[in-house]
Write a protein that holds these residues in place. Structure first.
Motif, PDB file in Angstrom:
ATOM      1  N   PRO A 147       0.569  -1.104  -0.061  1.00 46.28           N
ATOM      2  CA  PRO A 147      -0.213   0.048  -0.299  1.00 46.28           C
ATOM      3  C   PRO A 147       0.753   1.142   0.071  1.00 46.28           C
ATOM      4  CG  PRO A 147      -0.716  -2.004   2.211  1.00 46.28           C
ATOM      5  CD  PRO A 147       0.973  -2.091   1.093  1.00 46.28           C
ATOM      6  N   GLY A 148       0.707   2.069  -1.269  1.00 44.74           N
ATOM      7  CA  GLY A 148       1.921   3.297  -0.947  1.00 44.74           C
ATOM      8  C   GLY A 148       1.474   4.085  -0.162  1.00 44.74           C
ATOM      9  N   SER A 164       2.252  -2.467  -6.126  1.00 43.49           N
ATOM     10  CA  SER A 164       2.452  -1.925  -5.496  1.00 43.49           C
ATOM     11  C   SER A 164       1.353  -0.877  -6.023  1.00 43.49           C
ATOM     12  CB  SER A 164       3.907  -0.238  -4.904  1.00 43.49           C
ATOM     13  OG  SER A 164       4.067   0.372  -4.453  1.00 43.49           O
ATOM     14  N   VAL A 165       0.083  -0.397  -4.844  1.00 43.67           N
ATOM     15  CA  VAL A 165      -0.834   0.363  -5.237  1.00 43.67           C
ATOM     16  C   VAL A 165      -1.222   1.471  -4.399  1.00 43.67           C
ATOM     17  CG1 VAL A 165      -3.306   0.579  -4.593  1.00 43.67           C
ATOM     18  CG2 VAL A 165      -2.380  -1.793  -4.155  1.00 43.67           C
ATOM     19  N   HIS A 166      -1.244   2.392  -5.445  1.00 44.30           N
ATOM     20  CA  HIS A 166      -1.338   4.032  -6.250  1.00 44.30           C
ATOM     21  C   HIS A 166      -2.373   5.068  -6.292  1.00 44.30           C
ATOM     22  CE1 HIS A 166       3.130   4.311  -4.581  1.00 44.30           C
ATOM     23  NE2 HIS A 166       3.176   3.842  -4.419  1.00 44.30           N
ATOM     24  N   ALA A 167      -2.198   5.888  -6.212  1.00 41.29           N
ATOM     25  CA  ALA A 167      -3.583   6.654  -7.317  1.00 41.29           C
ATOM     26  C   ALA A 167      -2.102   8.327  -7.857  1.00 41.29           C
ATOM     27  CB  ALA A 167      -4.084   7.651  -6.114  1.00 41.29           C
ATOM     28  N   ASP A 168      -2.690   8.692  -8.604  1.00 42.28           N
ATOM     29  CA  ASP A 168      -1.615   9.352  -9.050  1.00 42.28           C
ATOM     30  C   ASP A 168      -1.286  10.545  -8.480  1.00 42.28           C
ATOM     31  OD1 ASP A 168       0.421  10.306 -10.194  1.00 42.28           O
ATOM     32  OD2 ASP A 168       0.089  10.259 -12.370  1.00 42.28           O
ATOM     33  N   PHE A 172      -7.009   6.096   0.473  1.00 42.47           N
ATOM     34  CA  PHE A 172      -7.170   5.149  -0.418  1.00 42.47           C
ATOM     35  C   PHE A 172      -5.986   3.570  -0.241  1.00 42.47           C
ATOM     36  CE2 PHE A 172      -6.399   4.294  -5.004  1.00 42.47           C
ATOM     37  CZ  PHE A 172      -7.567   3.441  -5.344  1.00 42.47           C
ATOM     38  N   THR A 173      -5.150   3.867  -0.082  1.00 42.84           N
ATOM     39  CA  THR A 173      -4.684   2.211  -0.839  1.00 42.84           C
ATOM     40  C   THR A 173      -4.525   1.643   0.009  1.00 42.84           C
ATOM     41  OG1 THR A 173      -2.300   3.249   0.134  1.00 42.84           O
ATOM     42  CG2 THR A 173      -2.984   3.937  -1.762  1.00 42.84           C
ATOM     43  N   LYS A 177       7.936  -7.502  -9.907  1.00 41.34           N
ATOM     44  CA  LYS A 177       6.547  -6.656  -9.130  1.00 41.34           C
ATOM     45  C   LYS A 177       6.630  -4.982 -10.335  1.00 41.34           C
ATOM     46  CE  LYS A 177       7.328  -3.097  -5.228  1.00 41.34           C
ATOM     47  NZ  LYS A 177       8.091  -2.388  -4.040  1.00 41.34           N
ATOM     48  N   VAL A 178       5.134  -4.504 -10.024  1.00 40.75           N
ATOM     49  CA  VAL A 178       4.930  -3.521 -10.782  1.00 40.75           C
ATOM     50  C   VAL A 178       3.879  -2.474  -9.507  1.00 40.75           C
ATOM     51  CG1 VAL A 178       4.112  -5.140 -12.656  1.00 40.75           C
ATOM     52  CG2 VAL A 178       2.249  -4.895 -11.078  1.00 40.75           C
ATOM     53  N   PHE A 179       3.951  -1.797  -9.769  1.00 40.87           N
ATOM     54  CA  PHE A 179       2.379  -0.606  -9.486  1.00 40.87           C
ATOM     55  C   PHE A 179       1.518   0.314  -9.796  1.00 40.87           C
ATOM     56  CE2 PHE A 179       7.128   0.185  -7.277  1.00 40.87           C
ATOM     57  CZ  PHE A 179       7.069   0.813  -6.600  1.00 40.87           C
ATOM     58  N   LEU A 180       0.413   0.179  -9.775  1.00 38.05           N
ATOM     59  CA  LEU A 180      -1.042   0.201  -9.791  1.00 38.05           C
ATOM     60  C   LEU A 180      -0.839   1.813  -9.917  1.00 38.05           C
ATOM     61  CD1 LEU A 180      -3.378   0.040 -12.481  1.00 38.05           C
ATOM     62  CD2 LEU A 180      -3.748  -1.096  -9.566  1.00 38.05           C
ATOM     63  N   GLU A 181      -1.278   2.645 -10.653  1.00 34.01           N
ATOM     64  CA  GLU A 181      -1.367   4.024 -10.468  1.00 34.01           C
ATOM     65  C   GLU A 181      -3.013   3.873 -10.769  1.00 34.01           C
ATOM     66  OE1 GLU A 181      -0.314   6.557  -8.945  1.00 34.01           O
ATOM     67  OE2 GLU A 181       2.129   6.067  -9.311  1.00 34.01           O
ATOM     68  N   CYS A 182      -4.250   3.915  -9.341  1.00 31.23           N
ATOM     69  CA  CYS A 182      -5.452   3.303 -10.350  1.00 31.23           C
ATOM     70  C   CYS A 182      -6.433   4.733 -10.449  1.00 31.23           C
ATOM     71  CB  CYS A 182      -6.505   3.054  -8.659  1.00 31.23           C
ATOM     72  SG  CYS A 182      -5.608   1.530  -7.843  1.00 31.23           S
TER      73      CYS A 182
END
Length: 303
Positions: free
Chosen positions: A91-92, A183-187, A133-134, A263-268
């Protein structure tokens, strides 16, 4: 997430039992007897590092001592599709990073350069913090993955004062020998920039960083997530990068550079765009986001 900007002040913080069964039986011979059978399951402890789950926990389940998957193992049903698989969910940021500016601004080695330990993340105009959010999406994702038999480890579950730093986030996945890390994020991009994207590791070699072994599988993981996230959420890939593919390759993120597992990052979505912010702030949409992520991870691991 925007690691290209200085940390911004966050708005606000959001942050089995063992089952004992007793059976008493009278022996039908005139002799009285009893038998107590006590089955004790594992319990989740808590600490300041990471959280592990192995059977479907509550959304705010506490953390395990090390983050290496040594809580109750997942996959109790050997027929479950993800039995034996280890997934690390990252969780970012952290809701309390805002209270520790000195610590999160301290530089750490990301292999090819140094970078801040972490940042506070972004927030919507209404004050919904990326760190909140994350955690919400990550906890929903954990429930779905555990239901499929996976062992799930968190890098943080609002159980530590700040961080972890980006190098430690990578190390948690490596030490868990994870089959996949997300890795969970929002931009925090400009208004008008809409949609989600997945960040993939570039081919990086320098210092402690060597992504040669994970570039291919990380791309495969990212492509599955793009397809399933789009289907489940009904949202489109970002209109401001990736040429409509929903994929972005970067060489400046320590969490990717230092990873030795896919591994990846997701910008939701983009919290600075009002339309995206409305989706990100909606609990029903966040459940769809978790479903899309779970489907992508499952598809990658079951291949």
């Amino acid at each position: 997430m925007s690691y290209d900007e200085s940390p911004q002040p966050a708005r606000r913080r959001f942050g089995r039992r063992p089952l004992t069964v007793a059976v008493a039986a009278l022996v039908p011979t005139g002799l009285a007897g009893w038998l107590v059978w006590q089955g004790v399951g594992g319990s989740d402890g808590s600490s300041a590092s990471a959280a592990t789950a192995g059977a479907a926990p509550a959304a705010s389940a506490p953390a395990s001592p090390t983050g290496r998957g040594d809580g109750a193992p997942g996959g109790g049903d050997p027929a479950a599709p993800l039995a034996g698989k280890v997934v690390v969910v990252d969780p970012g940021h952290n809701p309390r990073n805002r209270d520790h500016p000195t610590e999160i601004n301290e530089k750490v080695d990301i292999g090819t350069a140094t970078k801040e330990c972490d940042t506070t993340g972004t927030a919507t105009a209404a004050g919904y913090a990326e760190a909140a959010f994350t955690l919400d999406v990550s906890r929903r994702l954990r429930t779905l993955l555990v239901q499929q038999g996976a062992t799930v480890t968190f890098t943080q579950d609002d159980d530590r004062p700040y961080g972890p730093c980006v190098d430690e986030r990578a190390r948690i996945g490596n030490e868990a020998k994870a089959d996949a890390v997300v890795s969970v994020h929002a931009d925090g991009s400009a208004a008008g920039n809409r949609g989600f994207h997945v960040i993939l590791p570039a081919l990086v070699k320098g210092g402690a960083a060597d992504t040669a072994a994970i570039v291919g599988p990380s791309r495969a993981l990212g492509e599955r997530i793009v397809a399933d996230f789009r289907r489940e959420t009904g949202t489109d890939p970002a209109n401001y990068l990736g040429d409509g593919t929903g994929l972005d390759v970067r060489d400046d993120l320590g969490g990717l550079n230092l990873s030795t597992v896919p591994k990846v990052f997701l910008e939701c979505g983009n919290m600075q765009d009002s339309a995206d912010a409305a989706l990100l702030s909606d609990a029903e949409w966040r459940e769809k986001a978790a479903r899309g992520l779970a489907a992508g991870i499952s598809g990658f691991l079951e291949k």
